[in-house]
Design a protein around this motif. Structure first.
Motif, PDB file in Angstrom:
ATOM      1  N   PHE A 185      16.434 -17.244  13.685  1.00 51.92           N
ATOM      2  CA  PHE A 185      17.764 -16.683  13.453  1.00 51.92           C
ATOM      3  C   PHE A 185      18.576 -17.704  12.660  1.00 51.92           C
ATOM      4  O   PHE A 185      18.317 -18.898  12.723  1.00 51.92           O
ATOM      5  CB  PHE A 185      18.455 -16.347  14.774  1.00 51.92           C
ATOM      6  CG  PHE A 185      18.045 -15.013  15.338  1.00 51.92           C
ATOM      7  CD1 PHE A 185      18.874 -13.914  15.204  1.00 51.92           C
ATOM      8  CD2 PHE A 185      16.820 -14.857  15.966  1.00 51.92           C
ATOM      9  CE1 PHE A 185      18.495 -12.681  15.697  1.00 51.92           C
ATOM     10  CE2 PHE A 185      16.431 -13.629  16.471  1.00 51.92           C
ATOM     11  CZ  PHE A 185      17.270 -12.535  16.333  1.00 51.92           C
ATOM     12  N   SER A 186      19.579 -17.233  11.930  1.00 53.35           N
ATOM     13  CA  SER A 186      20.387 -18.114  11.075  1.00 53.35           C
ATOM     14  C   SER A 186      21.285 -19.058  11.864  1.00 53.35           C
ATOM     15  O   SER A 186      21.430 -20.215  11.502  1.00 53.35           O
ATOM     16  CB  SER A 186      21.271 -17.292  10.135  1.00 53.35           C
ATOM     17  OG  SER A 186      20.480 -16.559   9.249  1.00 53.35           O
ATOM     18  N   ARG A 187      21.925 -18.539  12.929  1.00 49.47           N
ATOM     19  CA  ARG A 187      22.900 -19.357  13.660  1.00 49.47           C
ATOM     20  C   ARG A 187      22.575 -19.361  15.153  1.00 49.47           C
ATOM     21  O   ARG A 187      22.684 -18.322  15.805  1.00 49.47           O
ATOM     22  CB  ARG A 187      24.306 -18.823  13.444  1.00 49.47           C
ATOM     23  CG  ARG A 187      24.793 -18.981  12.003  1.00 49.47           C
ATOM     24  CD  ARG A 187      26.183 -18.440  11.842  1.00 49.47           C
ATOM     25  NE  ARG A 187      26.172 -17.023  12.205  1.00 49.47           N
ATOM     26  CZ  ARG A 187      27.239 -16.299  12.473  1.00 49.47           C
ATOM     27  NH1 ARG A 187      28.421 -16.839  12.435  1.00 49.47           N
ATOM     28  NH2 ARG A 187      27.142 -15.026  12.767  1.00 49.47           N
ATOM     29  N   TRP A 188      22.190 -20.512  15.640  1.00 49.78           N
ATOM     30  CA  TRP A 188      21.923 -20.668  17.071  1.00 49.78           C
ATOM     31  C   TRP A 188      23.187 -21.174  17.757  1.00 49.78           C
ATOM     32  O   TRP A 188      23.903 -22.013  17.226  1.00 49.78           O
ATOM     33  CB  TRP A 188      20.753 -21.624  17.286  1.00 49.78           C
ATOM     34  CG  TRP A 188      19.455 -20.958  16.932  1.00 49.78           C
ATOM     35  CD1 TRP A 188      18.950 -20.783  15.675  1.00 49.78           C
ATOM     36  CD2 TRP A 188      18.549 -20.320  17.816  1.00 49.78           C
ATOM     37  NE1 TRP A 188      17.775 -20.080  15.732  1.00 49.78           N
ATOM     38  CE2 TRP A 188      17.498 -19.782  17.041  1.00 49.78           C
ATOM     39  CE3 TRP A 188      18.508 -20.148  19.196  1.00 49.78           C
ATOM     40  CZ2 TRP A 188      16.433 -19.092  17.602  1.00 49.78           C
ATOM     41  CZ3 TRP A 188      17.440 -19.466  19.758  1.00 49.78           C
ATOM     42  CH2 TRP A 188      16.420 -18.946  18.958  1.00 49.78           C
ATOM     43  N   VAL A 189      23.445 -20.660  18.945  1.00 46.19           N
ATOM     44  CA  VAL A 189      24.617 -21.034  19.725  1.00 46.19           C
ATOM     45  C   VAL A 189      24.424 -22.461  20.256  1.00 46.19           C
ATOM     46  O   VAL A 189      23.326 -22.830  20.681  1.00 46.19           O
ATOM     47  CB  VAL A 189      24.806 -20.039  20.897  1.00 46.19           C
ATOM     48  CG1 VAL A 189      25.904 -20.488  21.849  1.00 46.19           C
ATOM     49  CG2 VAL A 189      25.084 -18.637  20.364  1.00 46.19           C
ATOM     50  N   PHE A 240      20.564 -12.246  19.323  1.00 43.99           N
ATOM     51  CA  PHE A 240      19.408 -12.533  20.171  1.00 43.99           C
ATOM     52  C   PHE A 240      19.953 -13.097  21.478  1.00 43.99           C
ATOM     53  O   PHE A 240      20.819 -13.975  21.457  1.00 43.99           O
ATOM     54  CB  PHE A 240      18.512 -13.538  19.436  1.00 43.99           C
ATOM     55  CG  PHE A 240      17.367 -14.062  20.244  1.00 43.99           C
ATOM     56  CD1 PHE A 240      16.525 -13.223  20.949  1.00 43.99           C
ATOM     57  CD2 PHE A 240      17.114 -15.428  20.274  1.00 43.99           C
ATOM     58  CE1 PHE A 240      15.458 -13.720  21.685  1.00 43.99           C
ATOM     59  CE2 PHE A 240      16.052 -15.939  20.998  1.00 43.99           C
ATOM     60  CZ  PHE A 240      15.224 -15.079  21.706  1.00 43.99           C
ATOM     61  N   TRP A 241      19.466 -12.591  22.624  1.00 40.58           N
ATOM     62  CA  TRP A 241      20.057 -12.978  23.892  1.00 40.58           C
ATOM     63  C   TRP A 241      19.029 -13.116  25.000  1.00 40.58           C
ATOM     64  O   TRP A 241      17.910 -12.631  24.900  1.00 40.58           O
ATOM     65  CB  TRP A 241      21.146 -12.009  24.329  1.00 40.58           C
ATOM     66  CG  TRP A 241      20.828 -10.545  24.214  1.00 40.58           C
ATOM     67  CD1 TRP A 241      21.266  -9.694  23.230  1.00 40.58           C
ATOM     68  CD2 TRP A 241      20.036  -9.727  25.098  1.00 40.58           C
ATOM     69  NE1 TRP A 241      20.787  -8.420  23.451  1.00 40.58           N
ATOM     70  CE2 TRP A 241      20.030  -8.409  24.586  1.00 40.58           C
ATOM     71  CE3 TRP A 241      19.332  -9.978  26.250  1.00 40.58           C
ATOM     72  CZ2 TRP A 241      19.355  -7.359  25.207  1.00 40.58           C
ATOM     73  CZ3 TRP A 241      18.644  -8.934  26.874  1.00 40.58           C
ATOM     74  CH2 TRP A 241      18.668  -7.638  26.343  1.00 40.58           C
ATOM     75  N   ALA A 247      21.503 -16.633  19.790  1.00 43.92           N
ATOM     76  CA  ALA A 247      21.529 -16.789  18.329  1.00 43.92           C
ATOM     77  C   ALA A 247      22.068 -15.526  17.690  1.00 43.92           C
ATOM     78  O   ALA A 247      22.076 -14.453  18.299  1.00 43.92           O
ATOM     79  CB  ALA A 247      20.128 -17.091  17.806  1.00 43.92           C
ATOM     80  N   ARG A 248      22.475 -15.674  16.423  1.00 43.45           N
ATOM     81  CA  ARG A 248      23.003 -14.538  15.654  1.00 43.45           C
ATOM     82  C   ARG A 248      22.344 -14.491  14.287  1.00 43.45           C
ATOM     83  O   ARG A 248      22.007 -15.530  13.725  1.00 43.45           O
ATOM     84  CB  ARG A 248      24.513 -14.683  15.472  1.00 43.45           C
ATOM     85  CG  ARG A 248      25.301 -14.509  16.744  1.00 43.45           C
ATOM     86  CD  ARG A 248      26.806 -14.658  16.486  1.00 43.45           C
ATOM     87  NE  ARG A 248      27.562 -14.398  17.674  1.00 43.45           N
ATOM     88  CZ  ARG A 248      27.784 -15.290  18.634  1.00 43.45           C
ATOM     89  NH1 ARG A 248      27.324 -16.505  18.522  1.00 43.45           N
ATOM     90  NH2 ARG A 248      28.485 -14.963  19.706  1.00 43.45           N
ATOM     91  N   GLY A 280      15.179 -24.637  21.647  1.00 44.04           N
ATOM     92  CA  GLY A 280      14.471 -25.479  20.693  1.00 44.04           C
ATOM     93  C   GLY A 280      13.064 -24.976  20.445  1.00 44.04           C
ATOM     94  O   GLY A 280      12.595 -24.928  19.298  1.00 44.04           O
ATOM     95  N   THR A 281      12.393 -24.551  21.513  1.00 42.02           N
ATOM     96  CA  THR A 281      11.046 -23.991  21.391  1.00 42.02           C
ATOM     97  C   THR A 281      11.074 -22.662  20.636  1.00 42.02           C
ATOM     98  O   THR A 281      10.236 -22.413  19.767  1.00 42.02           O
ATOM     99  CB  THR A 281      10.428 -23.777  22.798  1.00 42.02           C
ATOM    100  OG1 THR A 281      10.384 -25.027  23.471  1.00 42.02           O
ATOM    101  CG2 THR A 281       9.043 -23.184  22.710  1.00 42.02           C
ATOM    102  N   MET A 282      12.045 -21.813  20.951  1.00 41.70           N
ATOM    103  CA  MET A 282      12.103 -20.475  20.351  1.00 41.70           C
ATOM    104  C   MET A 282      12.485 -20.512  18.872  1.00 41.70           C
ATOM    105  O   MET A 282      12.074 -19.639  18.119  1.00 41.70           O
ATOM    106  CB  MET A 282      13.077 -19.588  21.128  1.00 41.70           C
ATOM    107  CG  MET A 282      12.559 -19.220  22.502  1.00 41.70           C
ATOM    108  SD  MET A 282      13.619 -18.050  23.390  1.00 41.70           S
ATOM    109  CE  MET A 282      14.971 -19.089  23.905  1.00 41.70           C
ATOM    110  N   LYS A 283      13.261 -21.505  18.460  1.00 39.74           N
ATOM    111  CA  LYS A 283      13.674 -21.600  17.052  1.00 39.74           C
ATOM    112  C   LYS A 283      12.475 -21.608  16.115  1.00 39.74           C
ATOM    113  O   LYS A 283      12.563 -21.124  14.990  1.00 39.74           O
ATOM    114  CB  LYS A 283      14.513 -22.862  16.811  1.00 39.74           C
ATOM    115  CG  LYS A 283      15.921 -22.765  17.284  1.00 39.74           C
ATOM    116  CD  LYS A 283      16.669 -24.072  17.021  1.00 39.74           C
ATOM    117  CE  LYS A 283      18.036 -24.051  17.650  1.00 39.74           C
ATOM    118  NZ  LYS A 283      18.787 -25.282  17.420  1.00 39.74           N
TER     119      LYS A 283
END
Length: 188
Positions: free
Chosen positions: A34-38, A94-95, A134-135, A26-29
């Motif tokens: 990124f378009s799609r977060w896991v 992103f990992w 995320a992707r 949530g903080t990193m978003k």
């Protein structure tokens, strides 16, 4: 047209670690768009991606993996850094990753070999253990990095957890979370 299910073996992250990672994501978003977060419940470390499979091959893999992990003990992993796969200016994945772990490499090798023994043809790329967060980079402006700084801002020390289960997951593409647990292989 219904999409075919895929299957994979993975190290399961404990629920408390998933909750912490949910907060971190949530903080990193805000700073890493990124378009799609896991979905946080889907966080895991893949050991062997099987793809589509028949019931018979899955049953064989289940038996061989069960045998391979019979005497394996639980062990500690430490999430300590972030990274990405793909182009530097527009990464595709992103990992978060753990410190090097001989135990994790050993479990991966056992699961991988068991799946090959069951008749699966697996990816031959080197094992790069990671937790996909995320992707697909979500901006037209280039990605600029700074991931170590982001990790240090949200987590001042490695995030430790006990790796105590390997799981066989099935992908449910049109659901969220999208990974369904089929079998659990507890480590001693």
């Amino acid at each position: 047209m219904e999409q075919q299910s895929h299957y994979f073996f993975a190290v399961k992250l404990p629920e408390d670690i998933k909750q912490i990672m949910k907060s971190h994501m949530g903080t990193m978003k805000e700073s890493i768009p990124f378009s799609r977060w896991v979905h946080y419940l889907d966080l895991h470390i893949t050991l062997a991606f099987l793809g589509a499979a028949t019931k018979e091959k899955l049953s064989n893999a289940d038996n061989y993996v069960k045998q391979a992990l019979e005497d394996v003990k639980a062990f500690t992993l430490n999430i300590d850094h972030l990274g990405f796969f793909g182009k530097e200016d527009s990464p595709r994945v992103f990992w978060a990753a753990t410190m090097e772990s001989l135990e994790l490499n050993d479990i991966r090798n056992k699961v991988f070999s068991a799946c090959e023994q069951a008749g699966f043809q697996l990816e031959s790329r080197p094992f790069r253990p990671h937790i996909t967060l995320a992707r697909k980079w979500g901006r037209e402006t280039p990605f600029h990095g700074g991931l170590l700084q982001v990790w240090e801002e949200i987590q001042s020390q490695p995030l430790s957890f006990q790796a105590s289960e390997v799981v066989l997951y099935q992908t449910r593409v049109h659901q969220s979370p999208k990974y369904e647990t089929l079998k659990i292989y507890p480590l001693q």
